[in-house]
Design a protein around this motif. Structure first.
Motif, short mmCIF file in Angstrom:
data_model
loop_
_atom_site.label_atom_id
_atom_site.label_comp_id
_atom_site.label_asym_id
_atom_site.label_seq_id
_atom_site.Cartn_x
_atom_site.Cartn_y
_atom_site.Cartn_z
N PRO A 11 0.80 -1.23 0.00
CA PRO A 11 0.00 0.00 0.00
C PRO A 11 0.83 1.28 0.00
O PRO A 11 0.31 2.35 -0.35
N LEU A 12 2.10 1.19 0.37
CA LEU A 12 2.95 2.38 0.42
C LEU A 12 3.71 2.64 -0.88
O LEU A 12 4.37 3.67 -1.01
N ARG A 13 3.59 1.76 -1.84
CA ARG A 13 4.28 1.95 -3.11
C ARG A 13 3.33 2.52 -4.16
O ARG A 13 2.19 2.07 -4.28
N ARG A 14 3.84 3.46 -4.91
CA ARG A 14 3.01 4.09 -5.95
C ARG A 14 2.71 3.13 -7.10
O ARG A 14 1.76 3.34 -7.85
N ASP A 15 3.53 2.08 -7.25
CA ASP A 15 3.29 1.12 -8.33
C ASP A 15 2.42 -0.05 -7.87
O ASP A 15 2.25 -1.03 -8.59
N ALA A 16 1.83 0.04 -6.67
CA ALA A 16 1.01 -1.05 -6.14
C ALA A 16 -0.25 -1.24 -6.98
O ALA A 16 -0.84 -0.28 -7.46
N LYS A 17 -0.66 -2.48 -7.12
CA LYS A 17 -1.86 -2.83 -7.87
C LYS A 17 -2.83 -3.56 -6.94
O LYS A 17 -2.77 -4.78 -6.79
N PRO A 18 -3.75 -2.81 -6.29
CA PRO A 18 -4.67 -3.44 -5.34
C PRO A 18 -5.57 -4.49 -5.97
O PRO A 18 -6.05 -5.39 -5.28
N ASP A 19 -5.80 -4.40 -7.29
CA ASP A 19 -6.61 -5.42 -7.95
C ASP A 19 -5.99 -6.81 -7.81
O ASP A 19 -6.69 -7.83 -7.75
N LYS A 20 -4.66 -6.85 -7.75
CA LYS A 20 -3.96 -8.14 -7.61
C LYS A 20 -4.28 -8.76 -6.26
O LYS A 20 -4.52 -9.97 -6.16
N THR A 21 -4.31 -7.93 -5.22
CA THR A 21 -4.67 -8.45 -3.90
C THR A 21 -6.13 -8.89 -3.87
O THR A 21 -6.46 -9.94 -3.32
N TRP A 22 -7.00 -8.08 -4.44
CA TRP A 22 -8.42 -8.42 -4.46
C TRP A 22 -8.66 -9.75 -5.19
O TRP A 22 -9.50 -10.55 -4.77
N ALA A 23 -7.91 -10.01 -6.26
CA ALA A 23 -8.08 -11.27 -7.00
C ALA A 23 -7.80 -12.47 -6.11
O ALA A 23 -8.47 -13.50 -6.22
N ARG A 24 -6.83 -12.33 -5.19
CA ARG A 24 -6.52 -13.43 -4.28
C ARG A 24 -7.58 -13.53 -3.17
O ARG A 24 -8.05 -14.63 -2.85
N ILE A 25 -7.93 -12.40 -2.60
CA ILE A 25 -8.88 -12.39 -1.48
C ILE A 25 -10.26 -12.88 -1.92
O ILE A 25 -10.90 -13.68 -1.23
N SER A 26 -10.71 -12.40 -3.05
CA SER A 26 -12.09 -12.68 -3.47
C SER A 26 -12.35 -14.13 -3.81
O SER A 26 -13.52 -14.55 -3.89
N LYS A 27 -11.31 -14.93 -4.00
CA LYS A 27 -11.47 -16.34 -4.34
C LYS A 27 -11.12 -17.27 -3.20
O LYS A 27 -11.17 -18.49 -3.35
#
Length: 269
Positions: free
Chosen positions: A126-142
């Protein structure tokens, strides 16, 4: 173990103090001596953090990868540097400052491909400007795994530790054992945005504060928290104490070897 904001603070500090000039590098303990001799007198190009990992970039001479683990710590001071005391894995000496690294879990010299491979195994930070939260959501949501476990999985989300985990779940009313796939996307987006704000504040002030203004000691007429982690929190390490919002005693249990803290009223199962 230090959480991500601490490593980002260290990266900023080391970049400001040492980057752009030759650095003396040594290993008084001896366990990093061969690597230190290759770096001694070279220019530190930069420093960055990804999650709980710190990287010192010496350009063509390699990248020092540091993971502090449970007991790793940096000490520092102004020149002249005193004789090293105890098990100093790595000492940096710059133009005006010295820094000692003690007790890290990892201190190794890598080439860029090896450093990139470590970063590739980590989840978005979350502290990096290049972070992609969608990648985390893809793991969590499944996932059937609890959100409490997922938030601590560095391959899912990098940099969040036990404090931020407990506090972000409380702030959004999520019971720790809720399966990841039971969250909806809007809730996750709110949690991610909250982590970004909280962790950036942590980088700025050097401690974890998660309590909203209306629940601060001066607003509630209560005593300030006294804890080596500092900062004001809702549930972390407050087992048995009244919830700052509803008064229900904070509960605790263990999950994957780490303590959970939550309010059963504000975070209903």
């Amino acid at each position: 173990m230090p959480e991500g904001h601490t490593l980002h603070r260290l990266a900023r500090l080391h970049k400001r103090r040492y980057a752009g000039a030759p650095v003396e590098v040594s290993s008084p303990q001896g366990r990093f001596a061969a690597e230190a001799s290759r770096l001694d007198g070279q220019v530190l190009v930069g420093a960055e953090a990804h999650g709980k990992h710190l990287f010192h970039d010496y350009g063509p001479h390699g990248i020092v990868h540091i993971h502090l683990g449970l007991i790793g710590i940096f000490g520092e001071g102004k020149l002249p540097a005193p004789p090293p005391v105890g098990q100093v894995r790595m000492r940096l000496v710059g133009r005006t400052q010295w820094t000692d690294l003690r007790g890290p879990n990892t201190c190794e010299l890598l080439d860029p491909a090896q450093a990139d491979a470590i970063k590739a195994r980590l989840g978005p930070d979350p502290l990096r400007r290049d972070a992609k939260p969608d990648k985390t959501w893809a793991r969590i949501s499944k996932s059937k795994v609890s959100i409490a476990a997922l938030l601590m999985d560095q391959a899912v989300l990098a940099g969040v530790g036990n404090v931020y985990r407990a506090e972000v779940l409380f702030r959004h009313g999520v019971a720790p054992l809720t399966p990841g796939r039971a969250l909806d996307r809007a809730l996750w987006d709110d949690m991610w945005a909250d982590l970004v704000t909280l962790m950036r504040d942590g980088v700025r002030v050097g401690r974890i504060d998660t309590v909203r203004p209306e629940h601060l000691p001066e607003a509630m007429g209560r005593a300030a928290r006294v804890d080596r982690h500092g900062g004001e929190v809702y549930v972390y390490r407050r087992a048995g104490e009244p919830c700052l919002v509803c008064g229900t005693p904070v509960e605790t249990s263990s999950l994957v070897g780490r303590n959970l803290y939550w309010c059963p009223t504000c975070q209903p199962a």
